[in-house]
Design a protein around this motif. Structure first.
Motif, short mmCIF file in Angstrom:
data_model
loop_
_atom_site.label_atom_id
_atom_site.label_comp_id
_atom_site.label_asym_id
_atom_site.label_seq_id
_atom_site.Cartn_x
_atom_site.Cartn_y
_atom_site.Cartn_z
N GLN A 1 120.00 25.13 49.32
CA GLN A 1 121.21 25.11 50.15
C GLN A 1 122.08 23.88 49.86
O GLN A 1 122.39 23.10 50.76
CB GLN A 1 120.84 25.19 51.64
N GLY B 1 116.82 29.12 45.95
CA GLY B 1 117.54 29.69 47.09
C GLY B 1 117.37 28.90 48.37
O GLY B 1 118.19 28.99 49.29
N LYS B 2 116.31 28.10 48.46
CA LYS B 2 116.05 27.31 49.66
C LYS B 2 116.73 25.94 49.63
O LYS B 2 116.69 25.21 50.62
CB LYS B 2 114.54 27.11 49.83
N GLY C 1 108.27 22.81 45.10
CA GLY C 1 108.27 24.23 45.48
C GLY C 1 107.79 25.14 44.37
O GLY C 1 107.00 26.06 44.61
N GLN D 1 112.34 18.18 45.16
CA GLN D 1 112.04 19.29 46.08
C GLN D 1 111.81 20.58 45.30
O GLN D 1 110.91 21.37 45.61
CB GLN D 1 113.21 19.46 47.05
N PRO E 1 113.47 32.06 43.97
CA PRO E 1 113.36 31.88 45.43
C PRO E 1 113.33 30.41 45.84
O PRO E 1 113.80 30.06 46.93
CB PRO E 1 112.04 32.58 45.78
N THR E 2 112.79 29.56 44.99
CA THR E 2 112.73 28.13 45.32
C THR E 2 114.13 27.53 45.33
O THR E 2 114.48 26.74 46.23
CB THR E 2 111.84 27.38 44.33
N TYR F 1 123.26 31.92 42.00
CA TYR F 1 122.91 30.94 43.04
C TYR F 1 124.05 30.85 44.06
O TYR F 1 125.22 30.80 43.69
CB TYR F 1 122.66 29.58 42.39
N LYS G 1 118.08 17.29 44.16
CA LYS G 1 117.05 18.15 44.75
C LYS G 1 115.92 18.46 43.77
O LYS G 1 115.05 19.29 44.08
CB LYS G 1 117.69 19.46 45.22
#
Length: 351
Positions: free
Chosen positions: A168, A165-166, A184, A180, A162-163, A106, A177
């Motif tokens: 940030q 990775g968004k 996702g 969120q 990939p989730t 990550y 998070k």
């Protein structure tokens, strides 16, 4: 006439085949009994055909139209036909655990590249028995509960990368998070599950934690940050040393005067030494126009090796290498060696 049925006493079996191996011999007029929260799917030659809901059904060409179309003339009489019946559990499966088999790499907003593990729970339900049998049993060759759940876990793990990775964010704040991340993953997994005749009903993240190696690196980084203000650090150490004088005097008793005085002298000497170091550090900082304390002010080349850079920063070569790997200190790799410019070090110290 035979009765075809399956009763799952545990309620935890996702799908059960009848017979358990090979294909069975059935006749028109046989009784098919489907329990509540079950669906029975006739399966032959790698494909799912007719589906029956809860209740008692007498097998006939009228309720086996798809299979009758394939087998044709067999259904004109009482001739037996060979097929397999899959009993699919249509209940909702709750609190199924998931976790990352391997650490996830990550990109942390504060620490750079880190390795994390994640785990939690999910819930699912078969919503299309025919598609489920076609895709899972026919397509994947899976029908044991453990195999099916492991397959679903692998889909979740693939969608997690990939989730994440968004996001940030830093691993220190990643727990904020989770909502969120949940939304996702459910969106990505939902599409893939639907293609299998399955609905994802819930998904939760219980924890995302660094690996032991990453946790150690974070602790070291935190320790470096804690003594980043060398002046404050020296003041703290001097105060500790001076405080030791009082402690030594308080613990000294009758007949222990010499030990007390020795302890006081040692404490005082340590205090004076650290006080002098502190004063020297402050003076050096003032004379150097605010240059960061801790870096050597001796003459050093404009381009340094790892060892020279370590001496300049008064750290170990491994610490310098960690800064380079984390992208915090710019360096040029030439073969197996690294070269660091003095300007790059000064930029790092000013950051």
């Amino acid at each position: 006439m035979q009765v075809i049925e399956y009763m799952d006493a545990t309620g935890q079996e996702i799908v059960h085949r009848k017979p358990e191996s090979g294909s069975g011999e059935f006749r028109l007029g046989d009784q098919l009994v489907v329990q509540e929260f079950q669906a029975a799917v006739f399966f032959r030659d790698g494909k799912a055909y007719d589906v029956f809901g809860p209740g008692r059904h007498t097998l006939a060409t009228a309720n086996l139209p798809l299979l009758a179309n394939v087998l044709g003339a067999i259904f004109s009489g009482q001739s037996p036909f060979r097929t397999t019946v899959y009993f699919v559990n249509m209940r909702e499966f709750l609190n199924q655990g998931w976790g990352t088999a391997q650490p996830i790499v990550y990109r942390d907003s504060e620490f750079g590249m880190v390795r994390l593990r994640a785990f939690g729970t999910f819930a699912f339900q078969v919503n299309d028995a025919q598609m489920f049998v076609n895709k899972i049993v026919g397509g994947q060759g899976l029908y044991t509960t453990n195999d099916i759940i492991d397959y679903l876990r692998s889909i979740i793990a693939q969608s997690l990368v990939p989730t994440m990775g968004k996001l940030q964010t830093s691993v220190l704040d990643i727990n904020q998070k989770y909502p969120q991340l949940r939304a996702g993953v459910m969106a990505l997994v939902g599409d893939q599950f639907n293609d299998l005749g399955i609905a994802i009903k819930d998904f939760n993240v219980q924890a995302i934690t660094p690996t032991d190696e990453t946790a150690k690196a974070i602790d070291e980084r935190a320790a470096m940050g804690a003594i980043g203000n060398m002046q404050a650090y020296l003041q703290y150490k001097a105060a500790q040393a001076l405080g030791g004088i009082g402690t030594g005097a308080a613990t000294g008793g009758e007949g222990g005067t010499a030990g007390t005085l020795a302890g006081a002298g040692a404490g005082l000497g340590a205090g004076i030494g650290l006080g002098g170091a502190m004063a020297g550090a402050i003076s050096q900082a003032m004379q150097g126009g605010g240059q960061t304390v801790g870096a050597s002010t001796g003459a050093m080349p404009d381009v340094m090796t790892l060892e020279e850079a370590a001496r300049y920063l008064k750290v170990s070569p491994d610490d310098v290498m960690s800064l380079i790997t984390a992208g915090q200190l710019k360096a040029k790799q030439i073969g197996t060696q690294y070269r660091i410019s003095k300007a790059a070090i000064e930029d790092y110290l000013k950051a």
